[in-house]
Design an enzyme around this catalytic site. Structure first.
Site, mmCIF file in Angstrom:
data_model
loop_
_atom_site.group_PDB
_atom_site.id
_atom_site.type_symbol
_atom_site.label_atom_id
_atom_site.label_comp_id
_atom_site.label_asym_id
_atom_site.label_seq_id
_atom_site.Cartn_x
_atom_site.Cartn_y
_atom_site.Cartn_z
ATOM 1 N N SER A 116 18.891 -70.905 3.405
ATOM 2 C CA SER A 116 19.841 -70.665 2.331
ATOM 3 C C SER A 116 20.140 -69.240 2.080
ATOM 4 C CB SER A 116 19.379 -71.183 1.242
ATOM 5 O OG SER A 116 19.349 -72.644 1.059
ATOM 6 N N HIS A 137 24.191 -74.940 7.705
ATOM 7 C CA HIS A 137 23.670 -75.133 6.433
ATOM 8 C C HIS A 137 24.059 -76.256 5.242
ATOM 9 C CE1 HIS A 137 23.199 -73.261 1.898
ATOM 10 N NE2 HIS A 137 22.000 -73.635 2.294
ATOM 11 N N ASN A 187 26.788 -70.535 -2.477
ATOM 12 C CA ASN A 187 25.430 -69.875 -3.241
ATOM 13 C C ASN A 187 25.899 -68.413 -3.752
ATOM 14 O OD1 ASN A 187 24.165 -71.760 -3.619
ATOM 15 N ND2 ASN A 187 22.601 -71.292 -1.486
HETATM 16 P P1 NAI Z 1 10.629 -78.526 1.949
HETATM 17 O O1 NAI Z 1 9.264 -77.688 1.440
HETATM 18 O O2 NAI Z 1 10.841 -79.788 1.429
HETATM 19 O O3 NAI Z 1 10.250 -78.635 3.606
HETATM 20 C C1 NAI Z 1 9.555 -78.114 4.399
HETATM 21 C C2 NAI Z 1 8.872 -78.662 5.493
HETATM 22 O O4 NAI Z 1 8.456 -77.532 6.374
HETATM 23 C C3 NAI Z 1 7.475 -79.076 4.957
HETATM 24 O O5 NAI Z 1 7.480 -80.343 5.164
HETATM 25 C C4 NAI Z 1 6.648 -78.366 5.643
HETATM 26 O O6 NAI Z 1 5.249 -79.070 6.021
HETATM 27 C C5 NAI Z 1 7.177 -77.756 6.773
HETATM 28 N N1 NAI Z 1 6.660 -76.649 7.598
HETATM 29 C C6 NAI Z 1 6.370 -75.537 7.082
HETATM 30 N N2 NAI Z 1 6.139 -74.779 7.969
HETATM 31 C C7 NAI Z 1 6.339 -75.291 9.222
HETATM 32 C C8 NAI Z 1 5.873 -74.803 10.607
HETATM 33 N N3 NAI Z 1 5.455 -73.578 10.587
HETATM 34 N N4 NAI Z 1 6.233 -75.684 11.495
HETATM 35 C C9 NAI Z 1 6.623 -76.871 11.120
HETATM 36 N N5 NAI Z 1 6.941 -77.380 9.994
HETATM 37 C C10 NAI Z 1 6.552 -76.476 8.872
HETATM 38 O O7 NAI Z 1 11.515 -77.445 1.960
HETATM 39 P P2 NAI Z 1 13.103 -77.796 1.900
HETATM 40 O O8 NAI Z 1 13.665 -77.740 0.566
HETATM 41 O O9 NAI Z 1 13.698 -78.744 2.604
HETATM 42 O O10 NAI Z 1 13.911 -76.272 2.795
HETATM 43 C C11 NAI Z 1 13.829 -76.157 3.988
HETATM 44 C C12 NAI Z 1 14.859 -75.055 4.368
HETATM 45 O O11 NAI Z 1 15.829 -75.457 4.036
HETATM 46 C C13 NAI Z 1 14.607 -73.749 3.658
HETATM 47 O O12 NAI Z 1 14.872 -72.781 4.694
HETATM 48 C C14 NAI Z 1 15.619 -73.993 2.650
HETATM 49 O O13 NAI Z 1 15.961 -72.464 2.450
HETATM 50 C C15 NAI Z 1 16.715 -74.338 3.220
HETATM 51 N N6 NAI Z 1 17.463 -75.295 2.134
HETATM 52 C C16 NAI Z 1 17.158 -75.880 1.031
HETATM 53 C C17 NAI Z 1 17.816 -76.780 0.299
HETATM 54 C C18 NAI Z 1 17.221 -77.360 -0.913
HETATM 55 O O14 NAI Z 1 18.233 -77.749 -1.749
HETATM 56 N N7 NAI Z 1 16.098 -77.542 -0.957
HETATM 57 C C19 NAI Z 1 19.333 -76.585 0.369
HETATM 58 C C20 NAI Z 1 19.871 -76.124 1.499
HETATM 59 C C21 NAI Z 1 19.030 -75.286 2.649
#
Ligand code: NAI
Length: 392
Positions: A116, A137, A187
């Site tokens: 993001s 995204h 955003n």
């Molecule tokens: P989250 O915290 O729910 O999930 C992240 C996952 O990645 C976790 O399950 C974690 O175990 C895993 N992880 C962490 N490091 C890792 C690695 N080195 N290798 C493999 N897996 C790993 O996060 P979320 O909210 O799903 O966000 C993920 C991405 O999406 C970020 O870059 C965020 O900026 C982006 N994003 C998030 C939005 C939201 O509303 N939550 C909307 C759009 C984009």
């Protein structure tokens, strides 16, 4: 098509569902087994609900589930045609994962990130073939939100961009192509919805409920700004604002608010903590304040109009400036806001409806009152006004 999803959290599991529903073979990878178990269990629940609602049958449910396998070795993604990364928002960690991934996949595999707030150029730079990297995204929840922003980095090849756009369209999503700049389209353009509402509150012009009611009743926004900040989480929303503000070299237009910072610091995060700008019950339902008296006196109508006009014109100015700086096309800017954050109308179409002269004069009135750069009118609006032009 073989799709590898890296990170099985909120976004990764949603994106996996979207791709699997469209018939792709998906491998969902996470280093944390508990995250994969959770992703699997939550998909089961979601699909059962879709059966209940009559949207899919059990055969379709089985098909979607059979399309996803859950893996905890990055090497398992070797046969992917496309990978989408959705891990923690940390550039160094993402870079490490990307360069390891590149050593396993074929030369023509597209490597995308769902980031993001990081630049796609900085992520692409970790690859030996940076031209294969692109931003894809999604919005939360990915299976429900129609919009996907596709962001080419300066390194991205035309072919990779076109393939990414086509794939996302095949997944029945609406694409808006955005320049690799902070906040991409949504955003960035949405910032004044929160920022100007907070500013109006801080000036003591109105309370949260009055501001929200003006936006909902006059603007037909589904949620007021304070309701939406509570829904997103004040910690998350504040961080996005602060990141955008910093990334824009402290342009005062994106200045974060102390009010929201204090709410976040106090743990008044919104719906998820039971208290934010409003109070919530154990099910996350807003507790209505019985002391709020809705007045329809001439004076309160005038205040409501003033609030709505001010937030709207700041949103229009942001959208116009995004067009001025070639962040996206006028069509994509309007699509992004209606499909990514459910605005009732595209902001540029709204500007046409209100009149460009109305927008310029409202912004100039604000600027004359405050003498703050925050209220500067976009040169594009001023030029269009002189030339008597409209956006569409
Ligand atoms: P989250 O915290 O729910 O999930 C992240 C996952 O990645 C976790 O399950 C974690 O175990 C895993 N992880 C962490 N490091 C890792 C690695 N080195 N290798 C493999 N897996 C790993 O996060 P979320 O909210 O799903 O966000 C993920 C991405 O999406 C970020 O870059 C965020 O900026 C982006 N994003 C998030 C939005 C939201 O509303 N939550 C909307 C759009 C984009």
């Amino acid at each position: 098509m073989n799709v590898g999803i890296i990170g099985g959290g909120t976004m990764g599991s949603g994106i996996a569902q979207v791709a699997a529903t469209s018939g792709c073979k998906v491998k969902l990878y996470d280093t944390n087994q508990a995250a994969l178990d959770k992703a699997k269990a939550s998909l089961e629940k979601i699909l059962l609900r879709l059966i209940e609602k009559g949207r899919i049958d059990s055969e379709e449910k089985n098909r979607i589930q059979a399309n996803i396998s859950y893996v905890n070795n990055l090497k398992d993604l070797a046969d992917s045609n496309l990978t989408i990364e959705a891990i923690i928002e940390n550039l160094n960690i993402k870079k490490k994962v990307f360069s390891e991934l590149e050593s396993y996949v074929a030369d023509d595999c597209i490597i995308a990130s769902n980031t993001s707030s990081l630049s796609i150029a900085s992520i692409a730079a970790s690859l030996s073939k940076p031209e294969r990297c692109v931003g894809i995204h999604f919005f939360n929840p990915a299976p429900l939100m129609k919009l996907v922003e596709v962001i080419p980095a300066i390194q991205t090849s035309k072919e990779v961009l076109e393939k990414a756009i086509q794939t996302i369209k095949d997944w029945k999503k609406v694409v808006a192509v955005a320049k690799d700049t902070p906040g991409f389209i949504v955003n960035r353009v949405a910032r004044p919805f929160y920022g100007e509402s907070l500013r109006i509150y801080e000036e003591g012009l109105a309370d949260f409920a009055t501001i929200d009611n003006s936006l909902k009743s006059l603007g037909h926004f589904r949620m007021g700004a304070f309701e939406l900040m509570d829904f997103i989480g004040n910690d998350v929303n504040y961080t996005v604002t602060e990141t955008v503000f910093t990334a824009f070299y402290f342009d005062p237009r994106y200045k974060p608010s102390f009010t929201q910072k204090r709410f976040s610091e106090a743990g008044y995060l919104g719906r998820k903590s039971g208290k934010g700008f409003y109070d919530y019950d154990a099910n996350g339902k807003k507790i209505e304040d019985s002391n709020v008296i809705q007045s329809d006196s001439e004076e309160s109508q005038k205040l409501a109009n003033q609030i709505f006009d001010r937030v709207l014109v700041m949103l229009i100015n942001e959208a116009a400036d995004a067009l001025f700086l070639n962040i996206a096309s006028a069509e994509d800017i309007d699509t992004a806001m209606t499909k990514g954050v459910n605005y009732p109308k595209g902001l540029l179409a709204w500007a046409d409806e209100k009149g460009i002269d109305w927008c310029v004069s409202k912004l100039d009135t604000l600027y004359n009152e405050y003498h703050e750069d925050r209220y500067r009118c976009s040169p594009l609006l001023r030029k269009m006004n002189k030339e008597n032009k409209t956006f569409f």
